[in-house]
Design an enzyme around this catalytic site. Structure first.
Site, PDB file in Angstrom:
ATOM      1  N   GLN A  58      -1.437   7.978  -4.613  1.00  0.00           N
ATOM      2  CA  GLN A  58       0.110   6.697  -3.635  1.00  0.00           C
ATOM      3  C   GLN A  58       0.771   6.430  -4.817  1.00  0.00           C
ATOM      4  O   GLN A  58       0.244   5.413  -5.489  1.00  0.00           O
ATOM      5  CB  GLN A  58      -0.783   6.218  -2.859  1.00  0.00           C
ATOM      6  CG  GLN A  58       0.901   6.139  -0.894  1.00  0.00           C
ATOM      7  CD  GLN A  58      -0.335   5.751   0.031  1.00  0.00           C
ATOM      8  OE1 GLN A  58      -1.582   6.023  -0.002  1.00  0.00           O
ATOM      9  NE2 GLN A  58       0.371   4.981   0.774  1.00  0.00           N
ATOM     10  N   SER A 103      -7.661   6.517  -7.450  1.00  0.00           N
ATOM     11  CA  SER A 103      -7.942   6.220  -5.734  1.00  0.00           C
ATOM     12  C   SER A 103      -7.625   8.280  -5.262  1.00  0.00           C
ATOM     13  O   SER A 103      -8.514   8.552  -5.325  1.00  0.00           O
ATOM     14  CB  SER A 103      -6.725   5.505  -5.821  1.00  0.00           C
ATOM     15  OG  SER A 103      -6.900   5.021  -4.034  1.00  0.00           O
ATOM     16  N   LEU A 104      -6.510   7.997  -4.598  1.00  0.00           N
ATOM     17  CA  LEU A 104      -6.595   9.241  -3.686  1.00  0.00           C
ATOM     18  C   LEU A 104      -6.405  10.519  -4.469  1.00  0.00           C
ATOM     19  O   LEU A 104      -7.220  11.053  -4.015  1.00  0.00           O
ATOM     20  CB  LEU A 104      -5.031   9.648  -3.654  1.00  0.00           C
ATOM     21  CG  LEU A 104      -4.537  10.509  -3.035  1.00  0.00           C
ATOM     22  CD1 LEU A 104      -5.310  11.515  -1.947  1.00  0.00           C
ATOM     23  CD2 LEU A 104      -3.029  10.784  -3.381  1.00  0.00           C
ATOM     24  N   ARG A 116      -8.633  11.421   5.993  1.00  0.00           N
ATOM     25  CA  ARG A 116      -8.455   9.526   4.684  1.00  0.00           C
ATOM     26  C   ARG A 116      -6.783   9.131   4.855  1.00  0.00           C
ATOM     27  O   ARG A 116      -7.212   8.134   5.197  1.00  0.00           O
ATOM     28  CB  ARG A 116      -8.305   9.969   3.090  1.00  0.00           C
ATOM     29  CG  ARG A 116      -8.673   9.219   2.598  1.00  0.00           C
ATOM     30  CD  ARG A 116      -8.252   9.009   0.837  1.00  0.00           C
ATOM     31  NE  ARG A 116      -8.816   8.064  -0.364  1.00  0.00           N
ATOM     32  CZ  ARG A 116      -8.148   7.357  -0.591  1.00  0.00           C
ATOM     33  NH1 ARG A 116      -7.186   7.647  -0.712  1.00  0.00           N
ATOM     34  NH2 ARG A 116      -8.253   6.550  -1.478  1.00  0.00           N
ATOM     35  N   HIS A 129      -8.072  -0.715  -1.216  1.00  0.00           N
ATOM     36  CA  HIS A 129      -9.339  -1.356  -2.234  1.00  0.00           C
ATOM     37  C   HIS A 129      -9.846  -2.363  -1.649  1.00  0.00           C
ATOM     38  O   HIS A 129      -9.959  -3.938  -2.904  1.00  0.00           O
ATOM     39  CB  HIS A 129      -9.286  -0.936  -3.197  1.00  0.00           C
ATOM     40  CG  HIS A 129      -8.461   0.804  -3.726  1.00  0.00           C
ATOM     41  ND1 HIS A 129      -9.865   2.294  -3.647  1.00  0.00           N
ATOM     42  CD2 HIS A 129      -7.612   1.498  -3.770  1.00  0.00           C
ATOM     43  CE1 HIS A 129      -9.059   2.960  -3.760  1.00  0.00           C
ATOM     44  NE2 HIS A 129      -8.217   2.938  -3.987  1.00  0.00           N
ATOM     45  N   GLN A 135     -15.494   3.879  -1.968  1.00  0.00           N
ATOM     46  CA  GLN A 135     -14.096   4.357  -2.578  1.00  0.00           C
ATOM     47  C   GLN A 135     -13.207   3.049  -2.036  1.00  0.00           C
ATOM     48  O   GLN A 135     -12.114   2.698  -2.463  1.00  0.00           O
ATOM     49  CB  GLN A 135     -13.687   5.270  -3.302  1.00  0.00           C
ATOM     50  CG  GLN A 135     -11.978   5.004  -4.611  1.00  0.00           C
ATOM     51  CD  GLN A 135     -11.716   6.244  -3.918  1.00  0.00           C
ATOM     52  OE1 GLN A 135     -10.957   6.348  -2.433  1.00  0.00           O
ATOM     53  NE2 GLN A 135     -11.755   7.260  -5.032  1.00  0.00           N
TER      54      GLN A 135
END
Length: 290
Positions: free
Chosen positions: A9, A87-88, A112, A194, A243
């Site tokens: 993102q 991440s994503l 998500r 996170h 995660q």
């Protein structure tokens, strides 16, 4: 050895993916299929939407995923020896190495995004980029604060993103400036990604992940939570669930990929964020994009 990396993102921009859509019939089919799966015209927002529209989590995450995955799927010479995503981007990487189907990957990204948005609304929170300090200094300052504030993204040496409550981030930024940070810059995000504040999202996404078919990948994925290569389906699932509340160990992942033989890094998706980070982590690495 070729390492393909996938952004998260923040890489989005108006017009993203349009060239793919217009120049490749397979890509066009995948964009249109994604619109059907999601139930709204994501491609139109990607090609013509405003910055504000693209910043909405339920748009941003599937948009970055879609651009990244389609770029990989239609590339004629896509032959990864290893993959990783920031991440994503880890979900994009898992589609590219055949762990997930395109359709299942997109559904997980959509779930998500929705789960993270709900968690943000439950706990007003934010993130900040800390520049010019050693990781240990940032970690120690965060640990000294009574509010929720943790190291979230180890992006490259001297660049660490912290995540936490609004008050925690405010206090941490002041303390980190006093500790010698070149910059302590609050980020325009909707929540503390996170961090422990994403626990409601982690629980919600865990159920969706457990109910999704994961297949044996064609190459290792270096996962955010431990920066290690994985091909065991159960390990991949477990790490993907963890995660959301764990830090993204991007610096460590790139270092491990290089130690394991990666010589070329190819970024799949919008922007050039990861190209810049890889170069800062390892000046000798060859970096390009598709």
């Amino acid at each position: 050895m070729q390492a393909y990396v996938f952004p998260g993102q923040g890489a989005q921009f108006t017009g993203m993916g349009k060239e793919l859509f217009e120049g490749n019939s397979q890509a066009k089919e995948l964009f249109l299929e994604a619109n059907d799966i999601l139930g709204f015209d994501l491609s139109k927002i990607m090609f013509e939407g405003t910055d504000e529209e693209l910043k909405q989590t339920n748009v941003t995450q599937p948009a970055v995923f879609l651009h990244s995955v389609i770029a990989a799927l239609v590339a004629e010479d896509f032959k990864p020896d290893m993959v990783a995503g920031h991440s994503l981007g880890e979900l994009s990487a898992l589609v590219s190495n055949k762990t997930l189907t395109f359709q299942d990957g997109l559904m997980l990204v959509s779930k998500r995004a929705a789960a993270m948005q709900k968690a943000c609304e439950l706990n007003p929170s934010t993130m900040a980029a800390i520049l010019g300090l050693e990781d240990k200094v940032v970690e120690d300052v965060c640990a000294s604060i009574d509010e929720v504030v943790v190291a979230a993204n180890y992006n490259c040496p001297g660049q660490l993103v912290i995540s936490g409550s609004n008050k925690g981030i405010e206090i941490a930024c002041e303390k980190l400036k006093e500790a010698g940070a070149k910059r302590a810059l609050p980020l325009p995000v909707g929540g503390a990604f996170h961090s422990p504040l994403m626990e409601p999202a982690r629980q919600e996404l865990a159920e969706a992940i457990e109910n999704t078919l994961f297949s044996k990948p064609i190459c290792p994925v270096y996962q955010n939570v431990d920066a290690l290569p994985h091909q065991d389906v159960n390990e991949i699932k477990s790490n993907l669930i963890a995660q959301l509340t764990a830090p993204v160990k991007w610096t460590q992942s790139v270092e491990k990929m290089i130690a394991d033989g990666a010589t070329d890094f190819i970024e799949c998706g919008p922007g050039k964020v990861l190209q810049g980070l890889v170069k800062k982590i390892h000046r000798e690495a060859n970096v390009s994009a598709i």
